[in-house]
Design an enzyme around this catalytic site. Structure first.
Site, PDB file in Angstrom:
ATOM      1  CD  GLU A  32     -15.235  -4.048   0.145  1.00  0.00           C
ATOM      2  OE1 GLU A  32     -14.864  -2.862   0.185  1.00  0.00           O
ATOM      3  OE2 GLU A  32     -14.448  -5.000   0.297  1.00  0.00           O
ATOM      4  CE1 TYR A  33     -16.150  -7.046   5.346  1.00  0.00           C
ATOM      5  CE2 TYR A  33     -17.054  -9.085   6.213  1.00  0.00           C
ATOM      6  CZ  TYR A  33     -16.004  -8.202   6.080  1.00  0.00           C
ATOM      7  OH  TYR A  33     -14.810  -8.492   6.676  1.00  0.00           O
ATOM      8  CG  MET A  61      -2.041  -0.990   1.191  1.00  0.00           C
ATOM      9  SD  MET A  61      -3.217  -0.683  -0.141  1.00  0.00           S
ATOM     10  CE  MET A  61      -4.041   0.805   0.446  1.00  0.00           C
ATOM     11  CE  LYS A 113     -11.082   1.600   3.453  1.00  0.00           C
ATOM     12  NZ  LYS A 113     -10.717   0.388   4.098  1.00  0.00           N
ATOM     13  CB  VAL A 122       3.117   0.634   9.438  1.00  0.00           C
ATOM     14  CG1 VAL A 122       4.247   1.501   8.895  1.00  0.00           C
ATOM     15  CG2 VAL A 122       2.487   1.268  10.665  1.00  0.00           C
ATOM     16  CG  HIS A 180     -16.187   1.954   2.031  1.00  0.00           C
ATOM     17  ND1 HIS A 180     -15.242   0.949   2.053  1.00  0.00           N
ATOM     18  CD2 HIS A 180     -16.321   2.298   0.737  1.00  0.00           C
ATOM     19  CE1 HIS A 180     -14.835   0.709   0.816  1.00  0.00           C
ATOM     20  NE2 HIS A 180     -15.463   1.510  -0.001  1.00  0.00           N
ATOM     21  CG  ASN A 181     -13.822  -1.702   4.606  1.00  0.00           C
ATOM     22  OD1 ASN A 181     -13.786  -0.688   3.911  1.00  0.00           O
ATOM     23  ND2 ASN A 181     -12.746  -2.414   4.858  1.00  0.00           N
ATOM     24  NE  ARG A 237     -37.379  -4.805  27.891  1.00  0.00           N
ATOM     25  CZ  ARG A 237     -37.126  -3.584  28.345  1.00  0.00           C
ATOM     26  NH1 ARG A 237     -37.936  -2.593  28.058  1.00  0.00           N
ATOM     27  NH2 ARG A 237     -36.055  -3.350  29.077  1.00  0.00           N
ATOM     28  NE  ARG A 258       9.921  -3.033  11.238  1.00  0.00           N
ATOM     29  CZ  ARG A 258       9.146  -4.004  11.727  1.00  0.00           C
ATOM     30  NH1 ARG A 258       8.894  -4.051  13.012  1.00  0.00           N
ATOM     31  NH2 ARG A 258       8.622  -4.914  10.927  1.00  0.00           N
ATOM     32  NE  ARG A 274     -17.508 -11.586   3.475  1.00  0.00           N
ATOM     33  CZ  ARG A 274     -16.605 -10.703   3.083  1.00  0.00           C
ATOM     34  NH1 ARG A 274     -15.381 -10.727   3.608  1.00  0.00           N
ATOM     35  NH2 ARG A 274     -16.885  -9.788   2.186  1.00  0.00           N
ATOM     36  CB  SER A 298     -11.538   2.675  -0.049  1.00  0.00           C
ATOM     37  OG  SER A 298     -12.198   1.607  -0.677  1.00  0.00           O
ATOM     38  N   GLY A 299      -9.683   0.871  -1.859  1.00  0.00           N
ATOM     39  CA  GLY A 299      -9.351   0.532  -3.247  1.00  0.00           C
ATOM     40  C   GLY A 299      -8.177  -0.408  -3.365  1.00  0.00           C
TER      41      GLY A 299
HETATM   42  P1  NDP Z   1       1.158  -4.517   5.912  1.00  0.00           P
HETATM   43  O1  NDP Z   1      -0.103  -4.305   6.640  1.00  0.00           O
HETATM   44  O2  NDP Z   1       1.546  -5.872   5.512  1.00  0.00           O
HETATM   45  O3  NDP Z   1       2.326  -3.856   6.779  1.00  0.00           O
HETATM   46  C1  NDP Z   1       3.672  -3.916   6.374  1.00  0.00           C
HETATM   47  C2  NDP Z   1       4.360  -2.617   6.673  1.00  0.00           C
HETATM   48  O4  NDP Z   1       4.274  -2.315   8.078  1.00  0.00           O
HETATM   49  C3  NDP Z   1       5.844  -2.687   6.345  1.00  0.00           C
HETATM   50  O5  NDP Z   1       6.247  -1.439   5.811  1.00  0.00           O
HETATM   51  C4  NDP Z   1       6.453  -2.955   7.706  1.00  0.00           C
HETATM   52  O6  NDP Z   1       7.801  -2.542   7.803  1.00  0.00           O
HETATM   53  C5  NDP Z   1       5.586  -2.074   8.571  1.00  0.00           C
HETATM   54  N1  NDP Z   1       5.684  -2.415   9.983  1.00  0.00           N
HETATM   55  C6  NDP Z   1       5.189  -3.531  10.587  1.00  0.00           C
HETATM   56  N2  NDP Z   1       5.446  -3.494  11.896  1.00  0.00           N
HETATM   57  C7  NDP Z   1       6.111  -2.336  12.146  1.00  0.00           C
HETATM   58  C8  NDP Z   1       6.643  -1.732  13.304  1.00  0.00           C
HETATM   59  N3  NDP Z   1       6.507  -2.294  14.499  1.00  0.00           N
HETATM   60  N4  NDP Z   1       7.263  -0.536  13.163  1.00  0.00           N
HETATM   61  C9  NDP Z   1       7.383   0.042  11.960  1.00  0.00           C
HETATM   62  N5  NDP Z   1       6.904  -0.476  10.824  1.00  0.00           N
HETATM   63  C10 NDP Z   1       6.270  -1.653  10.918  1.00  0.00           C
HETATM   64  O7  NDP Z   1       1.199  -3.573   4.607  1.00  0.00           O
HETATM   65  P2  NDP Z   1       0.091  -3.162   3.552  1.00  0.00           P
HETATM   66  O8  NDP Z   1       0.808  -2.316   2.582  1.00  0.00           O
HETATM   67  O9  NDP Z   1      -0.706  -4.316   3.062  1.00  0.00           O
HETATM   68  O10 NDP Z   1      -0.942  -2.268   4.390  1.00  0.00           O
HETATM   69  C11 NDP Z   1      -0.539  -1.089   5.071  1.00  0.00           C
HETATM   70  C12 NDP Z   1      -1.713  -0.502   5.820  1.00  0.00           C
HETATM   71  O11 NDP Z   1      -2.727  -0.172   4.878  1.00  0.00           O
HETATM   72  C13 NDP Z   1      -2.369  -1.461   6.806  1.00  0.00           C
HETATM   73  O12 NDP Z   1      -2.831  -0.758   7.918  1.00  0.00           O
HETATM   74  C14 NDP Z   1      -3.545  -2.013   6.031  1.00  0.00           C
HETATM   75  O13 NDP Z   1      -4.572  -2.484   6.855  1.00  0.00           O
HETATM   76  C15 NDP Z   1      -3.952  -0.781   5.251  1.00  0.00           C
HETATM   77  N6  NDP Z   1      -4.716  -1.014   4.056  1.00  0.00           N
HETATM   78  C16 NDP Z   1      -4.480  -2.093   3.267  1.00  0.00           C
HETATM   79  C17 NDP Z   1      -5.209  -2.330   2.126  1.00  0.00           C
HETATM   80  C18 NDP Z   1      -4.902  -3.497   1.272  1.00  0.00           C
HETATM   81  O14 NDP Z   1      -5.670  -3.736   0.320  1.00  0.00           O
HETATM   82  N7  NDP Z   1      -3.811  -4.195   1.502  1.00  0.00           N
HETATM   83  C19 NDP Z   1      -6.307  -1.421   1.737  1.00  0.00           C
HETATM   84  C20 NDP Z   1      -6.418  -0.282   2.567  1.00  0.00           C
HETATM   85  C21 NDP Z   1      -5.672  -0.116   3.695  1.00  0.00           C
HETATM   86  P3  NDP Z   1       9.014  -3.591   7.520  1.00  0.00           P
HETATM   87  O15 NDP Z   1       9.154  -3.612   6.027  1.00  0.00           O
HETATM   88  O16 NDP Z   1      10.160  -2.969   8.175  1.00  0.00           O
HETATM   89  O17 NDP Z   1       8.609  -4.892   8.097  1.00  0.00           O
END
Ligand code: NDP
Length: 478
Positions: free
Chosen positions: A189-190, A13, A182, A74, A185-186, A446, A33, A287, A128-129
């Protein structure tokens, strides 16, 4: 300092969002990180725009113009808190911290309070998306202060999906409002996915149509009022063959639907408000039912009695049109309920949320994008219906569709095909229409067993009947 925006967390993302920002002329500071992810992004996409990589949070802060603006992408939960803490140390008061992760809105409310107390702006922003949206234009739902929106707004407008030239982003409200919207919205979506599943099931098990033929039906529906991303991909999926076996792809997929929790949050929150989101609730539980293999196997083994699922119809095309209307009617109810939950949330948390603007920003970028959202925007621009279902346009559709809706549910019940969202949506509709509900009896019960009191239809006030002492007059309480 050259960067006007920064992104922290460069997994799927974050890296796509950073690229999207760079594609739109922003100079993007990057921090992850583990530096390897930053290197990977630069190696693969470094030439797409202006990126300033940072190995430490201090370098990241130094590369940003003030007020610094950083979007955190993250993992939700503790990782988000850890990054906020680091940012508070590296940034200065007045800077803007944006959480673009899928955070629970109550966490966002709490974080906003704490981060604001430390002198920063904090914006919880629903994104979203999925990955595709992050790269090519998401639907964005930012909360936070109006002041932070001044700096952040133009940047978010530059990267959001565009529909009719309008960006799919608006300032939803303060603190957790963006993440709250948001979340709902999700949830919607369900329900949207479940009603599609129910229509598919009726055509498949009921009429015995092939996935391919049903794919044609959905492709046809996508040309009318149902025109939407989810209907479109449903047609594509049903037309798809499995490469390994040559079977319809849908037939090789295990019928257990996973969930990441936002639908559950929507229902939990609705329960707190007493908000009747029956469509979303049934979709979450559908689900859940699918994901209990032991329970389902035990049921198969005991072979409970029931019809064989076949639906016999006079004219197939007419019945398929009934199913289309049942789907759209149930979808309208699910949106109506979801939008009412947003209104309940706004009341509870003191947000001023414009439902018309919300529907507008869902028209592009996100999974529930659909043509019919224009009608929702119109409904809330032209007036303020107590529920979407009561807006003149939607009320007329439901009135016209209800006979079809009832026929489809009756056919499904007779055939033994479950339609939890179709059925509960119709029950909700009929509940709204009812002058008198059997809850009069519930309240009398009641009062009988718990002295919980009752109101009278003919006299204002609060009453309690002395049930055990039949000859004494009823007592009125304060
Ligand atoms: P992930 O949720 O898999 O998170 C991975 C990222 O988080 C990496 O950059 C990782 O760093 C970092 N991270 C994990 N733990 C820590 C920590 N303790 N300190 C600092 N950094 C940390 O990545 P996504 O890209 O899938 O999603 C990112 C966010 O976006 C999430 O909150 C997710 O729920 C949200 N989101 C996701 C969608 C999707 O379709 N995937 C849609 C909309 C929102 P490192 O590389 O160092 O491990």
């Amino acid at each position: 300092a050259q960067a006007n925006i920064g992104v922290i967390g460069l997994a799927a993302m974050g890296s796509n969002l950073a690229r999207n920002l760079a594609h739109h002329g922003n100079t993007v500071a990057l921090f992850n990180r583990h530096y390897s992810r930053t290197e990977k992004l630069l190696a693969e996409h470094g030439t797409e725009g202006n990126f300033i990589p940072a190995k430490t949070m201090e370098e990241f802060a130094a590369s940003l113009q003030r007020p610094r603006t950083a979007i955190i992408m993250v993992k939700a939960g503790a990782p988000t808190d850890a990054v906020i803490k680091q940012l508070e140390e590296a940034f200065e008061p007045g800077d803007i911290i944006v959480d673009g992760g899928n955070s629970y809105f109550k966490d966002t409310i709490k974080r906003e309070k704490e981060v604001r107390a430390a002198g920063f702006h904090f914006v919880g922003c629903g994104v979203s998306g999925g990955e595709e949206g992050a790269l090519n234009g998401p639907s964005l739902m930012p909360g936070g202060t109006a002041e932070s929106w001044k700096t952040l707004g133009p940047i978010l407008e530059s990267i959001a999906a565009k529909v009719d030239g309008e960006p799919c982003v608006t300032h939803i409200g303060t603190d957790g409002a963006g993440h709250f919207v948001k979340m709902v919205h999700n949830g919607i979506e369900y329900a949207d996915m479940q009603v599609i599943g129910e229509a598919y099931d009726i055509l498949r098990r009921g009429l015995g149509l092939s996935p391919e033929a049903i794919g044609d039906v959905f492709a046809d529906w996508n040309k009318g009022d149902l025109d939407s991303y989810l209907i479109e991909i449903t047609a594509d999926i049903l037309h798809e063959k499995d490469e390994r076996t040559g079977k319809p792809f849908v037939d090789v997929v295990v019928d257990r639907a996973g969930m990441k929790g936002t639908g559950t949050w929507t229902v939990q929150t609705a329960l707190e408000f007493g908000s009747p989101v029956t469509g979303i609730g049934e979709a979450v539980f559908a689900r859940a039912l699918s994901s209990h293999p032991e329970l389902r196997q035990a049921a198969q083994d005991s072979a409970p009695a029931g019809p064989n699922n076949a639906i016999t119809v006079g004219d197939q095309a007419t019945f398929i049109e009934d199913v289309r209307r049942a789907l759209l009617a149930s979808k309208i109810i699910a949106y109506s309920q979801g939008l009412n939950e947003i209104e309940d949330g706004a009341k509870q948390y003191g947000w001023n949320i414009d439902l018309g603007a919300v529907a507008k920003i869902w028209r592009g970028g996100c999974i529930i994008r659909a043509k019919f959202l224009n009608r929702i925007t119109d409904a809330y621009t032209n007036g303020h219906p107590a529920a979407l279902a009561l807006d003149p346009y939607f009320a007329k559709f439901l009135a016209d569709a209800q006979e079809s809706w009832r026929r489809v549910i009756k056919a499904a019940i007779d055939a033994g095909i479950p339609t939890p969202v179709f059925s509960s949506s119709l029950a909700y509709y009929d509940g709204l229409r009812s002058k008198r509900l059997p809850t009069a009896l519930t309240q009398a019960q009641r009062d009988f067993f718990g002295a919980h009191t009752y109101g009278r239809v003919d006299t204002p006030g609060v009453f309690h009947k002395l049930w055990a002492e039949q000859n004494r007059p009823e007592e009125q309480q304060a």
